[in-house]
Write an enzyme that holds these catalytic residues in place. Sequence first.
Site, PDB file in Angstrom:
ATOM      1  N   ASP A 294      35.008  40.197  78.401  1.00 14.13           N
ATOM      2  CA  ASP A 294      34.333  41.182  77.512  1.00 14.13           C
ATOM      3  C   ASP A 294      34.161  42.550  78.551  1.00 14.13           C
ATOM      4  O   ASP A 294      33.043  42.876  78.546  1.00 14.13           O
ATOM      5  CB  ASP A 294      32.957  40.613  76.907  1.00 14.13           C
ATOM      6  CG  ASP A 294      33.235  39.402  76.456  1.00 14.13           C
ATOM      7  OD1 ASP A 294      34.402  38.887  75.557  1.00 14.13           O
ATOM      8  OD2 ASP A 294      32.405  38.491  76.589  1.00 14.13           O
TER       9      ASP A 294
ATOM     10  N   GLU B 107      34.920  41.879  65.712  1.00 13.98           N
ATOM     11  CA  GLU B 107      34.035  41.719  66.626  1.00 13.98           C
ATOM     12  C   GLU B 107      33.945  42.938  67.940  1.00 13.98           C
ATOM     13  O   GLU B 107      35.105  43.448  67.928  1.00 13.98           O
ATOM     14  CB  GLU B 107      33.638  40.548  67.213  1.00 13.98           C
ATOM     15  CG  GLU B 107      34.788  39.903  68.076  1.00 13.98           C
ATOM     16  CD  GLU B 107      34.824  38.546  68.567  1.00 13.98           C
ATOM     17  OE1 GLU B 107      33.325  38.191  68.790  1.00 13.98           O
ATOM     18  OE2 GLU B 107      35.689  37.895  68.784  1.00 13.98           O
TER      19      GLU B 107
END
Length: 538
Positions: free
Chosen positions: A14, A187
């Site tokens: 991420d 997301e």
Amino acid sequence: MKIQNPVLHGFNADPSMIRVGDTYYIANSTFEWFPGVRLHESKDMVHWNLLPSPLSTTTLLDMKGNPASGGIWAPDLTYADGKFWLIYTDVKITEGAFKDMTNYLTTATDIRGPWTDPIRVNGVGFDASLFHDDNGRKYLVQQTWDHREYHHPFNGITLTEFDTDIMKLRPETARNIYNGTKVKLVEGPHLYKINGYYYLFAAQGGTVYTHQEVVARSKSLDELSFESEPDGPFLTNFDTPDLGIQKQGHGALVDTPGGEWYYASLCGRPWNHENESAYDPRGWCTLGRETSIQKVEWDDQGWPRIVGGHGGTVEVEAPKDAILTDAPVDGSQHDEFDTPELNGEWNTLRTPFTAEVGSTGDGKLTLIGKNSLASNFDVSMIARRWQAFDFDAETKVKFDPFTYQQMAGLTNFYNDKHWSFIFITWDEKKGHVIEIGENNNGNYTSYLKDDAIAIPDGTENVWFKVKARKQSYSYEYSFDGQNWHEIPVTLDAAILSDDYVLQNYGGFFTGAFVGLAAVDYAGYDQPAEFGYFDYKEL
């Protein structure tokens, strides 16, 4: 220079990448591992140096009892108003209908800290990021969680204005700006303003082989005003199964001083057993989700495109104005434990390394035996990432157990349900012995049992070694540190992969670690001493 993907090896998921002047920074998720948020810096995007983690105190991060793969999800690093802004999420539930979580904000004028005490922001959803508009206003952009079983749990991207006068959100301004495409699971949003457009970058498809990144844009920040990029997605490896890196998607956009554009993304490098197809299953990512960087160009309609196609490439042209950065060539580590502070590569589970867990210095690491490796509380272990498929790691252990409930040694660990452990323990018939145990989806196996290796009387230290060879790994022991003995137990490395854990558990977001551990679930706090640790990539 060439960027060789992945640029950050091992569990570095991420990525949130920014540039400040001529320096690039990447912040990565750390989930249940402490300290929270992993930071790297570079001036060339090719070579990266590890920085101190910002969430290094329990004031900033308290994860005791967090489930595996809870904790720090998708931190967002930005720079504005002369300081660094870090938004981070602490997730307390990973399974089931609910995702109880809290989003926090901390700031620092220096990337190395100190970081301010956290401000609680909200709990609407994870993957929150902070957007600094050019008119001075700020907005929180986040995935939105919906527990209702008759709705999809990923309920679009919510934008909420953040009031810097009171350092709080204004919930009355909250609005859904994008629902993603029919791929669902939208997301990881990041918002940018470029040439009069607001560009929203968001991940979809789940962080598996169907993962992707989409881009949408709008002239305003009004509700559901964003239109998706035509001929998308922006980035995915769903249809490029032969590429050496897979799962690309969730990440962040950055420009160079010279006006070039790059995108940092998570990625995975799967391998297969000899008897498996390379397409189904696509593979096992024991190194977890790593970080890749792709070059970006803009088409004549003002949409960003990955150079080389939406699958990206393993080798990428570095920025033309890159400044050569001195950094380690691999992840090898040798630690003599001669300082009172742990090396920055070490991590602990959920809580910091304190005197309650142990101490380091004067050529030894002392770990005080606590709960088993299956616990989410009070685990006495330090561990570092697997950053190569092939490596050797070894240590020297001094331990005097008086019950089989006491164990100390070398572990390879994914989460509380997936790990192995070579350790010194006590056997009622043989006294001090060496055993190998493995937890596979929570099912524990002792591999040596009645053949546990007796430690000769008068032996002060035992040496342990693990040899990892991509698809499998094995353990060795020595009573003098020179003559090594192979133990005829070969363990499947796939059990320590995201993809294996995913088969039975929704928290599959980290990667394999190798570490040192002491267990005393009898509750007598029996200590173990470790003389050194050596991790060598092959």
